[in-house]
Design a protein around this motif. Structure first.
Motif, mmCIF file in Angstrom:
data_model
loop_
_atom_site.group_PDB
_atom_site.id
_atom_site.type_symbol
_atom_site.label_atom_id
_atom_site.label_comp_id
_atom_site.label_asym_id
_atom_site.label_seq_id
_atom_site.Cartn_x
_atom_site.Cartn_y
_atom_site.Cartn_z
ATOM 1 N N ALA A 15 -6.397 7.364 15.072
ATOM 2 C CA ALA A 15 -5.972 8.630 15.654
ATOM 3 C C ALA A 15 -6.726 9.815 15.061
ATOM 4 O O ALA A 15 -7.108 10.739 15.788
ATOM 5 N N GLY A 226 -2.790 5.293 12.494
ATOM 6 C CA GLY A 226 -2.495 5.561 13.893
ATOM 7 C C GLY A 226 -2.446 4.289 14.716
ATOM 8 O O GLY A 226 -1.605 4.136 15.598
ATOM 9 N N SER A 256 0.351 5.284 16.988
ATOM 10 C CA SER A 256 0.056 5.314 18.419
ATOM 11 C C SER A 256 1.013 4.438 19.214
ATOM 12 O O SER A 256 1.182 4.629 20.425
ATOM 13 N N ASP A 259 3.592 6.701 20.307
ATOM 14 C CA ASP A 259 3.078 7.473 21.441
ATOM 15 C C ASP A 259 3.197 6.673 22.742
ATOM 16 O O ASP A 259 3.533 7.228 23.800
ATOM 17 N N TYR A 291 -0.940 14.906 22.720
ATOM 18 C CA TYR A 291 -1.351 15.504 21.465
ATOM 19 C C TYR A 291 -0.211 16.345 20.883
ATOM 20 O O TYR A 291 0.058 16.316 19.678
ATOM 21 N N SER A 294 2.288 13.951 19.423
ATOM 22 C CA SER A 294 1.843 13.294 18.190
ATOM 23 C C SER A 294 2.107 14.155 16.965
ATOM 24 O O SER A 294 2.351 13.641 15.869
ATOM 25 N N LYS A 297 6.267 14.410 16.561
ATOM 26 C CA LYS A 297 6.979 13.197 16.129
ATOM 27 C C LYS A 297 7.073 13.113 14.608
ATOM 28 O O LYS A 297 7.848 12.325 14.070
ATOM 29 N N TYR A 382 0.560 8.301 9.538
ATOM 30 C CA TYR A 382 1.857 7.983 10.128
ATOM 31 C C TYR A 382 2.972 8.077 9.082
ATOM 32 O O TYR A 382 4.135 8.334 9.404
#
Length: 572
Positions: A15, A226, A256, A259, A291, A294, A297, A382
């Motif tokens: 990411a 990511g 991700s 996501d 985006y 991301s 979160k 993350y």
């Protein structure tokens, strides 16, 4: 180790990507850069996104690529090749140097070019930054030891692919250059966290704690990236070096994946007919929404989040029905004056699958009888998500300390600097697989399959073909400086080269290379030009299995010529 002046570590993430650098003579002054200031950001990493123009030439990388792509009309976006999350294309897949990947517009594109141009950009950016930081002194790539981070759970082909891309990007001139070091991401993070003071870790209702460095201390490093989550287990040895206790584990459960859950939720809200059309016709707008999510979160508070609903999604939805009607039977989301409101409880459910996988992977490590874990370290971008940290603490804080460094996004790059300067800091690793080569051996009818019986050209040697000779066993601890030595003789008297074909397997033992579960992973050939002694010749093979990449040297004992061998994992 090379005599370079600088060390630059590139953390090339799924990411986000970034780098750190330092002068070799001043390892206590590791520098990093901030990205996206022109776009109103100030982050330690930039999106791993790259944009190519209609002629497939490099245009932009990072925040610049994202902004340029997001400003395009839908028709323009269809003509340009935009890539994100492409690092995942190297995970758990069969890779060769000609592998193709798809851009956002669906166009196939050489993966090697995507990775090469990304690394070229980061290399040039780093050299420019170093010049600006040293009163304009010019440095070139050969002045630098480049450390490139890779997931510990990647296979040898993926690692070689990154080395090839780095070479083509001009970080080094030759594939085998010692100025390019591959560092395993969780190992790099482990090296960094090991030397942090207590003030280097996020304090969330706990007493200040630092990672103990006393010999015997054992800890799990959970590198939450990511794309992938990498898990390694280390023990501190006398002198401060680290020993790997279990083979690296993990999977594609990174940020991700959250996501993707969010994207799937939006599809449920707006129905597939509206959402699929929006995805296809307005990729730039969708990228903006994702985006935005991301970042949100990773909220540090237990509160709802708001995602702006862009014009074209609103219009496509309104053409069907009043947009608020899409939310009537949806639990956890509502329409709020131009934005999609996601409740905190709903946000937690989007993390559920990812977190459950991580918890499930940690539990058996803690239950291993011969291992006594003192700490769990959460690192990677993350890991900046409080939702993730809270759940890991909830599950495991009664059994061991759970720590997360403040600069979790830079822990890998900073640790990679230390590793690049002293790779011996990792004393031993655990082999993830059983590795071996195919050999011929004098045929024994009481042992060997008669179908494998062969005779050489001169008819003076009957041998069994396709035999698997184990070089290292899955789960075996191998010292990083440990060299395994093997000797082999030719089958034919006039044989002027010896080909070594490498195989791997999850099995602990195997008889033949064509058994189920054995996979050919690479090969190399050793010239044996002097055939004067016929079959009475030998090649000595010296292999190091404990490094981040398998290294080998081969010596033709007739001519006494030794050559460094790089096993080719990309031709199978």
């Amino acid at each position: 180790m090379s005599d370079s002046l600088l060390v630059v570590a590139i953390d090339f993430g799924t990411a986000f990507s970034g780098y750190c650098f330092c002068v070799k003579s001043c390892m206590d002054n590791i520098r990093s850069v901030f990205w996206g200031m022109e776009q109103g950001h100030r982050s330690p990493k930039t999106p791993t996104c790259i944009l190519f123009n209609e002629e497939k030439h490099f245009m932009k990388f990072g925040y610049d690529a994202v902004q340029t792509y997001n400003r395009m009309t839908s028709e323009e976006a269809k003509r340009f090749c935009f890539f994100e999350n492409f690092k995942m294309e190297l995970y758990n897949k069969t890779i060769n140097k000609n592998i193709m990947i798809c851009a956002k517009n669906g166009e196939p594109f050489p993966a090697l070019k995507v990775f090469t141009e990304s690394l070229r950009y980061l290399k040039d950016h780093a050299l420019d930054t170093i010049r600006d930081s040293t009163d304009g002194r010019e440095f070139i790539a050969s002045d630098v030891t480049w450390v490139l981070t890779v997931p510990a759970i990647w296979d040898s082909a993926a690692k070689q692919f990154m080395r090839l891309a780095a070479t083509e990007a001009g970080l080094v001139e030759e594939m085998g250059s010692e100025n390019l070091v591959l560092a395993l991401e969780p190992e790099a993070a482990s090296v960094w966290c090991k030397q942090l003071p207590s003030t280097g870790f996020v304090q969330e209702g706990e007493d200040q704690e630092k990672l103990e460095q006393s010999p015997g201390t054992q800890y799990i490093v959970v590198d939450c990236g990511g794309g992938t989550v990498d898990i390694t287990v280390h023990e501190v040895l006398e002198g401060g070096s680290l020993k790997e206790l279990q083979k690296a584990s993990g999977g594609g459960w990174g940020g991700s994946s959250v996501d993707k859950e969010f994207r799937s939720f939006l599809r449920d809200i707006f129905h597939p007919d509206v959402w699929d059309r929006y995805e296809k016709e307005h990729p730039g707008e969708l990228q903006k929404m994702m985006y935005n999510f991301s970042f949100q979160k990773c909220v540090g508070k237990e509160e709802d989040i708001y995602i702006s609903c862009h014009y074209n999604l609103s219009k496509l939805a309104q053409d069907k029905q009043d947009i608020s009607c899409f939310f009537k039977k949806i639990d956890g989301a509502s329409w709020s004056d131009g934005s999609i409101k996601i409740t905190y409880n709903k946000l937690k459910t989007l993390f559920k699958s990812s977190v459950n996988h991580i918890v499930k992977a940690i539990k058996p490590i803690l239950s291993t009888p011969e291992i006594s874990i003192d700490y769990i370290l959460l690192v990677g971008g993350y890991a900046s998500s409080r939702l993730l940290r809270d759940e890991i603490r909830k599950q495991f804080s009664s059994r061991c300390r759970v720590l997360c460094p403040y600069d979790s996004q830079l822990a890998i790059a900073k640790g990679a600097i230390l590793f690049g300067n002293d790779p011996k800091i990792i004393a031993s690793r655990v082999s993830a697989l059983t590795y071996g080569i195919v050999i011929g051996w004098p045929f024994d009818p009481s042992v060997h399959d008669p179908r494998k019986q062969r005779v050489n050209k001169a008819g003076d040697y009957v041998y069994c073909d396709d035999l698997f000779e184990k070089l290292v066993e899955k789960g075996q601890s191998v010292g990083c400086q440990q060299v395994a030595e093997y000797f082999y003789s030719p089958i034919d008297q006039d044989q002027n080269a010896m080909c070594f074909r490498f195989f791997s397997t999850e099995k602990l033992n195997a008889m033949y290379v064509d058994e189920p579960g054995l996979e050919e992973i690479g090969s190399f050939t050793v010239p044996m030009p002097n055939v004067r002694l016929g079959r009475n010749r030998r090649v000595r093979l010296d292999i190091k299995f404990g490094l981040t990449e398998i290294q080998a040297t081969a010596t033709d004992l007739t001519s006494n010529e030794t050559q460094a061998i790089r096993i080719d994992f990309l031709t199978i």
